[in-house]
Design an enzyme around this catalytic site. Structure first.
Site, short mmCIF file in Angstrom:
data_model
loop_
_atom_site.label_atom_id
_atom_site.label_comp_id
_atom_site.label_asym_id
_atom_site.label_seq_id
_atom_site.Cartn_x
_atom_site.Cartn_y
_atom_site.Cartn_z
N HIS A 162 -14.25 -3.03 9.06
CA HIS A 162 -14.23 -3.92 7.88
C HIS A 162 -12.87 -4.59 7.74
CE1 HIS A 162 -12.96 0.11 7.19
NE2 HIS A 162 -12.53 -0.09 5.95
N LYS B 288 -12.09 1.81 16.65
CA LYS B 288 -12.34 1.53 15.23
C LYS B 288 -11.78 0.14 14.89
CE LYS B 288 -11.29 2.61 10.47
NZ LYS B 288 -10.45 3.28 9.48
N ASN C 229 -0.84 4.02 1.03
CA ASN C 229 -1.74 4.83 1.88
C ASN C 229 -1.29 4.69 3.34
OD1 ASN C 229 -3.93 5.32 3.69
ND2 ASN C 229 -5.38 5.19 2.01
N LYS D 165 -3.86 3.33 5.97
CA LYS D 165 -4.03 1.88 5.88
C LYS D 165 -2.83 1.14 6.45
CE LYS D 165 -6.26 0.94 1.53
NZ LYS D 165 -5.99 0.37 0.20
N GLY E 11 -9.31 9.04 5.23
CA GLY E 11 -10.32 8.91 4.18
C GLY E 11 -11.71 9.35 4.63
N TYR E 12 -12.68 8.45 4.51
CA TYR E 12 -14.08 8.77 4.77
C TYR E 12 -14.48 8.53 6.23
CZ TYR E 12 -14.38 8.66 -0.35
OH TYR E 12 -14.19 8.89 -1.70
N ASP F 202 -7.73 -3.76 -0.63
CA ASP F 202 -8.50 -2.86 -1.48
C ASP F 202 -9.81 -2.62 -0.77
OD1 ASP F 202 -8.33 -1.38 -4.06
OD2 ASP F 202 -10.31 -2.28 -4.28
N THR G 241 0.83 -1.20 0.00
CA THR G 241 0.00 0.00 0.00
C THR G 241 0.86 1.25 0.00
OG1 THR G 241 -1.72 1.22 1.19
CG2 THR G 241 -0.18 -0.03 2.55
P1 ITT Z 1 -3.36 1.66 -1.88
O1 ITT Z 1 -4.08 1.18 -3.13
O2 ITT Z 1 -1.96 2.07 -2.12
O3 ITT Z 1 -3.50 0.68 -0.76
P2 ITT Z 1 -5.48 3.62 -1.83
O4 ITT Z 1 -5.83 4.71 -0.88
O5 ITT Z 1 -5.42 3.96 -3.30
O6 ITT Z 1 -4.09 3.01 -1.35
P3 ITT Z 1 -7.78 1.92 -2.31
O7 ITT Z 1 -7.69 1.95 -3.78
O8 ITT Z 1 -8.13 0.61 -1.66
O9 ITT Z 1 -6.45 2.41 -1.60
O10 ITT Z 1 -8.82 3.03 -1.88
C1 ITT Z 1 -9.48 2.95 -0.68
C2 ITT Z 1 -10.03 4.31 -0.31
O11 ITT Z 1 -11.23 4.09 0.44
C3 ITT Z 1 -9.07 5.04 0.62
O12 ITT Z 1 -8.29 5.96 -0.10
C4 ITT Z 1 -10.01 5.72 1.58
O13 ITT Z 1 -10.40 6.95 1.09
C5 ITT Z 1 -11.23 4.81 1.61
N1 ITT Z 1 -11.14 3.91 2.77
C6 ITT Z 1 -10.79 2.60 2.80
N2 ITT Z 1 -10.77 2.13 4.04
C7 ITT Z 1 -11.10 3.16 4.83
C8 ITT Z 1 -11.23 3.32 6.21
O14 ITT Z 1 -10.97 2.33 7.06
N3 ITT Z 1 -11.57 4.51 6.67
C9 ITT Z 1 -11.81 5.54 5.84
N4 ITT Z 1 -11.71 5.49 4.52
C10 ITT Z 1 -11.35 4.31 4.02
#
Ligand code: ITT
Length: 200
Positions: free
Chosen positions: A186, A181, A17, A20, A159-160, A75, A15
């Protein structure tokens, strides 16, 4: 061959992010040496699949191939029932290149207003995939149900998180301490399944 994650081994968290990566690290509970795809400067693959499971496998396989090490990818995303499951697999992309989630959250609110939708049901999904460099891949999916609320509240998480209230609670994920959390998310639910399958 029996696929297992042996405690003490090195795992690539596939990742880029940081939010995450922090949660994945906490879920692994110090039993593994975690290095992120960002730290290894691995290229980021295009997420070309149409499901969370498909994109999780794609990211884990990509990182395993490039690093030559066992790789774990997530994801995930937020789905809003009244928006037919959007943003869903496009959750990151709704934040634009700047990953501006304040704007992505406003977009959800605006779309609900445009539809005069009163149903606030929503859910987060996390697909977790573990890939081995020689090919095998294991994938699981976890989900937590709740509602979205406006305006967003709370400074924790990423994120959200500030607009999601899980069922049975009054606080948004953004207002919860990370431990709370992590006890019901999830990602945690997916992780429990992964542990049952891969960790003795
Ligand atoms: P990687 O692919 O590098 O892991 P990314 O942010 O692009 O990073 P995703 O494509 O899986 O990852 O996008 C998931 C998005 O959904 C993430 O950027 C958040 O905005 C949101 N998200 C996922 N899990 C979340 C959580 O636990 N709390 C808040 N937002 C979340």
């Amino acid at each position: 061959m029996k696929l297992k994650l042996i405690k003490g081994m090195r795992l690539v968290a596939a990742t880029h992010n940081a939010g995450k990566a922090r949660e994945i690290d906490a879920l692994l509970d110090g039993h593994y040496t975690v290095v992120t795809a960002g730290e290894l400067n691995l290229p980021e693959p295009a997420e070309t699949e149409t499901t969370f499971v498909g994109n999780a496998m794609l990211k884990a396989r990509h990182a395993a191939q490039f690093s030559g090490e066992v790789s774990l990818a997530d994801d995930s995303g937020l789905s809003v029932a009244a928006l037919d499951g959007a943003p869903g697999i496009f959750s990151a992309r709704w934040g634009g290149p700047e990953r501006d989630f304040a704007s992505a959250m406003r977009k959800i609110e605006t779309r609900l207003e445009e539809l005069s939708a009163t149903d606030r049901s929503a859910w987060f999904t996390s697909a977790l995939a573990v890939a081995w460099p020689d090919g095998p891949c294991v994938v699981v999916e976890g989900r937590v149900d709740g509602v979205v609320t406006f305006p967003p509240r709370g400074e924790h998480g990423f994120g959200y998180d500030p607009l999601f209230i899980p069922d049975g609670h009054d606080l948004t994920f953004g207002e919860m301490m990370p431990e709370l959390k992590d006890s019901l998310s999830h990602r945690t639910r997916a992780f429990e399944m992964l542990k049952a399958a891969l960790i003795d």
